[in-house]
Design an enzyme around this catalytic site. Structure first.
Site, PDB file in Angstrom:
ATOM      1  N   SER A   1       0.817  -1.215   0.000  1.00  0.00           N
ATOM      2  CA  SER A   1       0.000   0.000   0.000  1.00  0.00           C
ATOM      3  C   SER A   1       0.849   1.262   0.000  1.00  0.00           C
ATOM      4  O   SER A   1       0.342   2.343  -0.276  1.00  0.00           O
ATOM      5  CB  SER A   1      -0.929   0.006   1.225  1.00  0.00           C
TER       6      SER A   1
ATOM      7  N   HIS B   1      -2.262  -3.399  -5.735  1.00  0.00           N
ATOM      8  CA  HIS B   1      -2.712  -2.972  -4.410  1.00  0.00           C
ATOM      9  C   HIS B   1      -4.203  -3.212  -4.250  1.00  0.00           C
ATOM     10  O   HIS B   1      -5.020  -2.490  -4.814  1.00  0.00           O
ATOM     11  CB  HIS B   1      -2.364  -1.483  -4.222  1.00  0.00           C
TER      12      HIS B   1
ATOM     13  N   GLU C   1      -5.398  -1.067  -7.480  1.00  0.00           N
ATOM     14  CA  GLU C   1      -4.414  -0.207  -8.144  1.00  0.00           C
ATOM     15  C   GLU C   1      -3.341  -1.096  -8.755  1.00  0.00           C
ATOM     16  O   GLU C   1      -2.692  -1.863  -8.040  1.00  0.00           O
ATOM     17  CB  GLU C   1      -3.755   0.751  -7.139  1.00  0.00           C
TER      18      GLU C   1
ATOM     19  N   ASN D   1      -3.692   6.502  -1.685  1.00  0.00           N
ATOM     20  CA  ASN D   1      -3.125   6.939  -0.408  1.00  0.00           C
ATOM     21  C   ASN D   1      -2.444   8.297  -0.523  1.00  0.00           C
ATOM     22  O   ASN D   1      -2.462   9.085   0.427  1.00  0.00           O
ATOM     23  CB  ASN D   1      -2.151   5.891   0.134  1.00  0.00           C
TER      24      ASN D   1
END
Length: 715
Positions: free
Chosen positions: A429, A450, A462, A500
């Protein structure tokens, strides 16, 4: 041939029965675009003037009936004023009415999907025959509108108020058994037999066995309910819809209001009510965002379809690590038909991974979504192992071990050595894909993949391209993600990747608000009211305070000018006090089990004592608009920077990643569409207003350029 158009044809069959067939040329499915509506009008005129026609069956020349209106035309059409939109809806209804008014029995033969306008076309017939594999419904509320081709008028007259409210206000797709039970269709037959059954039903009408005119008259007259009973039915329905829809989604409520207002009217007056209400909704910010969301979703799927063409075939997969994520990945892969090997270093870990998969499957069985045999089949497609000996013929390997770069590099290098030729992916992540690739001999066969927790629920994956990742590797991982039922978005490597990287400036906005005297509970309430599933403090508890602190450090190292800070962060205080959130029962909030055994959020007054060192101002009761601005500006500007830095390929992909990945409020359309809703120039001015808070609040150059040119992200 009675009529031949580009979308509709009419042919005379035996016994005076005409077949009106929808078959939109150049398209894989039938849909109601302007050309189809025009064709239907001309076909109806041709039928009206033909004395040989005694009955009509409505069929499809494609695998589905009609999937609904052509949404690609909505953006341009919804840009008109309310009067023009209402006029368009009313003109479409005039076409449907003209068909409905043909004084012959008409039966729709529903194969595949009949959704939205497709189902409304069927309702203009006296009868409907449905294939057992077909599905019908009104998905319009998911676009921020309601049915505009007569659906709110005909449906309650055909299936009653209660059923009509449920079908229209929920936007659900319904299988044949449910459709028959409520009476929206009159018969269900084997797939492929729909046309013959429809012809037979027309013949029964022509033989006088069925009164088709009485059926039609029910749709032309006011709703046959006593006023008091009618009022009670709509009030009950309205209460249910308001509770489920909430204040941010007006379409379901407006649909019920429209049905109630039109209930005492004859068809034509009732349709005027529908058209005006439809136009009113079309001009809402929710409709703009949700239509945009649909189109963005289609664009992402199109991009992924093009990318996946270069994929290797994925027949067998493997996952390294049998924790919550590894077990979740194994479950999802097996559930969707790709057998998977799950490797770990001890039996105890493998048992945990298999238990995770078993638990998820048991829930499906208990809810009736799967039988015991199906559960057994999925479990048998997951092969736990301690050895690489079981990795023969593996096409894709997903590493899902602990979030530590050295451990991940070691596991990936070992795997590459043991398994030649397979595509390798890391479910990281935060850790740079380029950094992890340094341990590999063939970095071209490696990328990030991800997944979001919980894997079985979160739709986003992702796919992270490293500097040396090959196109084939990206294509193969996109293909595998799609096979798993996920929505992949391809991004380039950077700290935090896309989601993120964009999420943590939002958390930084929260920390600064607390620093400046805001009550964290007030911030949570305001942002939940804004449309988020939960506020930032609650979200940090759910993500895990320890995970949040770790990721924030990665962001600060990667983008020190914006994401490093010189003040005490309340999240760090929670971490220092071993308050990790839901995972250990206490974070910003305390968590107690509810009756179903799920964690229930409870206010903990001690939190206020603990975070005092982080608060440098007097407590302040902030205005909701200021909280929203201070929370949303950092997220939105960072999304623009990701576009600017070529981390993500398009505004559509950026917005959909945030919708899929962290539950960005769908009715706001994503960060970039949210900027558009405010206006690029107005958003730059908002950034300038809060620029004193630091670099996170400064407008990126791309945003300034668009504002200067009067451009938006979605023109």
């Amino acid at each position: 041939m009675i009529y031949q158009g580009n979308a509709v044809s009419v042919e005379l069959l035996d016994d005076g029965i005409a077949e009106l067939k929808f078959d939109l040329q150049g398209e894989s499915v039938n849909k109601f675009n302007r050309a189809t509506l025009e064709d239907l009008s001309k076909a109806t005129e041709a039928l009206k003037g033909n004395d040989q026609v005694k009955g009509i069956v409505v069929t499809s020349g494609k695998k589905v009936f009609i999937v609904g209106a052509d949404i690609t035309e909505f953006t341009e059409m919804f840009a008109n004023d309310e009067a023009e939109i209402a006029k368009w809806s009313r003109q479409a209804n005039d076409i449907f009415n003209a068909f409905e008014d043909l004084d012959v029995p008409k039966v729709a033969a529903i194969n595949g999907f009949a959704l939205g306008g497709g189902l409304e076309m069927c309702l203009a017939c006296e009868f409907r025959v449905m294939g057992e594999a077909a599905q019908v419904g009104f998905p319009e509320v998911k676009l921020g509108i309601y049915p505009g081709f007569g659906g709110t008028v005909r449906t309650p007259r055909i299936i009653g108020v209660d059923n009509a409210v449920e079908w229209i206000a929920t936007g659900s797709q319904n299988k044949a058994d449910k459709a028959l039970k409520v009476g929206i269709v009159d018969a269900v037959v084997k797939a492929g037999d729909e046309r013959d059954a429809a012809i037979d039903l027309v013949k029964q009408c022509l033989a006088g066995k069925i009164d088709f005119r009485a059926k039609r008259q029910e749709k032309l007259d006011p709703l046959p309910m006593p006023p008091m009973e009618q009022m009670m039915a709509f009030q009950t329905g309205m209460a249910m819809v308001q509770q489920q829809a909430g204040k941010n989604y007006p379409a379901p409520v407006e649909a019920v209001k429209s049905m109630q207002k039109a209930a005492g009217m004859k068809r034509d007056d009732a349709l005027d009510v529908e058209s005006k209400g439809f136009a009113k909704l079309a001009k809402t910010q929710q409709a703009t965002a949700m239509v945009g969301l649909f189109l963005a979703d289609q664009q992402v799927k199109k991009v992924n379809g093009k990318t996946a063409k270069a994929s290797r075939e994925v027949k067998h997969a493997a996952v390294l690590g049998a924790g919550i994520m590894g077990g979740g990945i194994a479950f999802q892969s097996a559930l969707k038909g790709t057998p998977i090997v799950m490797k770990d270093i001890n039996d105890k870990a493998l048992d945990l991974g298999m238990n995770e998969a078993s638990k998820l499957l048991s829930k499906r069985v208990s809810k009736g979504k799967m039988d015991a045999a199906g559960m057994g089949k999925v479990l048998s497609a997951i092969r736990p192992t301690l050895s690489y000996e079981d990795f023969k013929d593996i096409d894709v390997i997903v590493e899902a071990v602990v979030e530590n770069p050295k451990i991940k590099q070691s596991v990936l290098a070992e795997t590459e050595e043991k398994v030649e030729g397979a595509i390798l992916a890391s479910n990281t992540s935060t850790i740079s894909i380029n950094r992890l690739a340094e341990a590999l001999k063939k970095p071209e066969n490696f990328a990030g993949m991800h997944f979001f927790n919980p894997v079985h629920m979160m739709p986003l994956v992702e796919v992270i391209r490293g500097e040396k990742t090959s196109d084939e590797t990206v294509a193969t991982l996109v293909n595998y993600a799609q096979k798993m039922g996920k929505n992949p978005v391809v991004v380039n490597d950077c700290p935090g990747f896309l989601v993120n990287r964009v999420l943590f400036p939002y958390f930084a906005g929260f920390s600064m608000l607390v620093r400046d005297g805001a009550d964290f509970q007030q911030v949570d309430k305001v942002m939940q009211k804004f449309g988020w599933p939960m506020g930032p403090a609650y979200l940090l508890d759910v993500v895990g305070i320890d995970t949040g602190v770790h990721a924030a450090k990665v962001m600060a190292e990667g983008f020190p000018d914006r994401m490093d800070h010189d003040f005490k962060d309340p999240t760090e205080i929670m971490f220092e006090n071993e308050r990790y959130g839901q995972k250990n029962g206490i974070g910003f909030y305390k968590y107690e089990e509810d009756k179903k055994g799920k964690p229930k959020k409870v206010v903990d007054e001690k939190t206020y004592e603990l975070i005092k060192p982080a608060v440098t101002s007097e407590p302040k009761d902030y205005d909701a608009d200021e909280i929203i601005a201070r929370m949303m500006i950092p997220m939105c500007t960072e999304t623009v920077r990701c576009l600017e830095d070529n981390i993500v390929g398009s505004p559509a992909e950026a917005d959909m990643a945030m919708i899929y990945g962290i539950g960005f409020p769908p009715f706001r359309g994503g960060p970039l569409r949210y900027i558009d809703s405010i206006g690029t120039q107005a958003f730059v001015e908002l950034c300038d207003k809060y620029a004193h808070l630091g670099a996170l609040y400064e407008a990126p150059q791309m945003l300034k350029d668009k504002a200067a040119k009067g451009e938006s992200f979605f023109g």
